[in-house]
Design an enzyme around this catalytic site. Sequence first.
Site, mmCIF file in Angstrom:
data_model
loop_
_atom_site.group_PDB
_atom_site.id
_atom_site.type_symbol
_atom_site.label_atom_id
_atom_site.label_comp_id
_atom_site.label_asym_id
_atom_site.label_seq_id
_atom_site.Cartn_x
_atom_site.Cartn_y
_atom_site.Cartn_z
ATOM 1 N N LYS A 1 -3.091 10.417 -0.365
ATOM 2 C CA LYS A 1 -3.529 11.207 -1.538
ATOM 3 C C LYS A 1 -4.985 10.860 -1.847
ATOM 4 C CE LYS A 1 -3.773 7.695 -4.698
ATOM 5 N NZ LYS A 1 -5.035 7.178 -5.210
ATOM 6 N N VAL B 1 -5.554 0.336 4.944
ATOM 7 C CA VAL B 1 -4.791 -0.502 4.022
ATOM 8 C C VAL B 1 -5.707 -0.752 2.812
ATOM 9 C CG1 VAL B 1 -3.629 -2.744 3.797
ATOM 10 C CG2 VAL B 1 -3.685 -1.591 6.011
ATOM 11 N N GLY C 1 -7.020 1.306 0.625
ATOM 12 C CA GLY C 1 -8.182 2.194 0.699
ATOM 13 C C GLY C 1 -8.330 3.153 -0.463
ATOM 14 N N GLY C 2 -7.392 3.116 -1.425
ATOM 15 C CA GLY C 2 -7.457 4.086 -2.526
ATOM 16 C C GLY C 2 -6.810 5.407 -2.161
ATOM 17 N N GLY D 1 0.187 2.649 0.781
ATOM 18 C CA GLY D 1 1.338 1.769 0.565
ATOM 19 C C GLY D 1 2.397 2.443 -0.304
ATOM 20 N N SER D 2 1.956 3.166 -1.305
ATOM 21 C CA SER D 2 2.889 3.861 -2.200
ATOM 22 C C SER D 2 3.608 4.991 -1.466
ATOM 23 C CB SER D 2 2.132 4.432 -3.394
ATOM 24 O OG SER D 2 1.456 3.400 -4.075
ATOM 25 N N ASP E 1 1.479 4.432 -8.638
ATOM 26 C CA ASP E 1 1.208 5.687 -7.928
ATOM 27 C C ASP E 1 2.208 5.941 -6.792
ATOM 28 O OD1 ASP E 1 0.111 3.887 -6.240
ATOM 29 O OD2 ASP E 1 -1.901 4.758 -6.172
HETATM 30 O O1 C5P Z 1 1.673 -0.364 -10.800
HETATM 31 P P1 C5P Z 1 0.976 -1.125 -9.737
HETATM 32 O O2 C5P Z 1 1.817 -2.216 -9.145
HETATM 33 O O3 C5P Z 1 0.391 -0.245 -8.705
HETATM 34 O O4 C5P Z 1 -0.252 -1.858 -10.433
HETATM 35 C C1 C5P Z 1 -0.955 -2.909 -9.832
HETATM 36 C C2 C5P Z 1 -1.891 -3.534 -10.869
HETATM 37 O O5 C5P Z 1 -2.942 -2.608 -11.191
HETATM 38 C C3 C5P Z 1 -1.234 -3.846 -12.209
HETATM 39 O O6 C5P Z 1 -0.681 -5.123 -12.234
HETATM 40 C C4 C5P Z 1 -2.372 -3.729 -13.178
HETATM 41 O O7 C5P Z 1 -3.145 -4.910 -13.164
HETATM 42 C C5 C5P Z 1 -3.224 -2.643 -12.578
HETATM 43 N N1 C5P Z 1 -2.981 -1.322 -13.171
HETATM 44 C C6 C5P Z 1 -3.473 -1.062 -14.426
HETATM 45 N N2 C5P Z 1 -3.286 0.173 -14.987
HETATM 46 C C7 C5P Z 1 -2.643 1.140 -14.310
HETATM 47 C C8 C5P Z 1 -2.135 0.901 -13.012
HETATM 48 C C9 C5P Z 1 -2.327 -0.357 -12.461
HETATM 49 O O8 C5P Z 1 -4.081 -1.919 -15.053
HETATM 50 N N3 C5P Z 1 -2.520 2.345 -14.874
#
Ligand code: C5P
Length: 357
Positions: A10, A97, A99-100, A104-105, A152
């Site tokens: 994405k 890996v 990469g934005g 992984g999601s 995500d």
């Molecule tokens: O939800 P996910 O595991 O992808 O998030 C990884 C880290 O990214 C979270 O622990 C948080 O520090 C940060 N994050 C955030 N705000 C979001 C999504 C992720 O601060 N909306």
Amino acid sequence: MPTAVRSHAKINLGLHIGAPRADGFHALVTVYQTLELFDLVTVSARPAAKTALRLTSNDGRVPTDGRNTAWKMVELALRILGKTAEVEIHIEKRLPVQGGLGAGSANAVAALVGLEFELGNADPSASLRSAQDDGFTSGARRLEVAAQVGSDVPLFLIGGTVLGLDRGQEVYPLPDIEPTWCVVATPAVGVSTPQAFRDWDALCAQEGLTQDASHGKLSELSRAYASAFAGGFPRGEQGAGSSGVLPYGENLAGPQVSALVRTGISSWIQNDFERVVFVQHPSLAEIKRILAAPGTPAAALHASLSGSGSALYGLYLTRGDALAACERLRLSGVVCQLTRTLPRPAYWSEMLEEEGH
Ligand code: C5P
């Protein structure tokens, strides 16, 4: 026969981030867009007395244990279903890996789809979409489970053009944009998402951005996105809010994606991560300029960092314009891939490979 599932990338068509929240996350407004590029996730699963997972990958940087999102998803799904199984997952990495690009999601959702396909034929109850549920609860349950694995992840249960709210896990399908030529640049630089959020927090503190102020701005933006993608305002009409910061015009999802530029939408679709990531990695700002090529006939309709990077993308009206961008990047020594945006129907119809690999 193992089940091979495409795990598409994405990009973010705009990513607006709020001030840090007490729960450690950030409210955001984004539009996710799936691409034709994919990793291939192969799953084989059989019922067993005890759950045993094995994960392999052709890329040594992919974690092959409980840190992997695909592993987490399969483990969680089996636990919720009350099933035990021996599961083998192989991830053939084609996407970068970290990469934005949500690789992984997407792998997590592909692993779930593979698991349900493998076990569901013999046992219809071995699916989060089990027959005991109506479509309403089962669909909602899959999204909820996906949200527990990562912010995500749920978007990949929708595919196509998707509005993302709250911490990114609250997702709504938008009308798909027309398939559009896209060049994805994958610089060798690695960007840590949690670090990018911490840098964003420092910027918020510096600029005095409060929860209240960012809440109002994000609400306005979510309405602006919904309107722009759903049908929009007549050309030249003012944006959703009173601030006048969101000028936009006709339907973004119309026949010409060049509406991205013609209507001025690209001027307010921005990725807030650029403000912190480009400071840390100025070379990424330069790659965005190469992708965008403003003022030239082959200029991008829109160019941006994707997520927290380090991948960047450009969207182009024609294949020729996209190829010209690839050539500019090649001359600068930047690795890139030519692809297209992938609308929702194709995302789902192409997800399962014909034969296991
Ligand atoms: O939800 P996910 O595991 O992808 O998030 C990884 C880290 O990214 C979270 O622990 C948080 O520090 C940060 N994050 C955030 N705000 C979001 C999504 C992720 O601060 N909306």
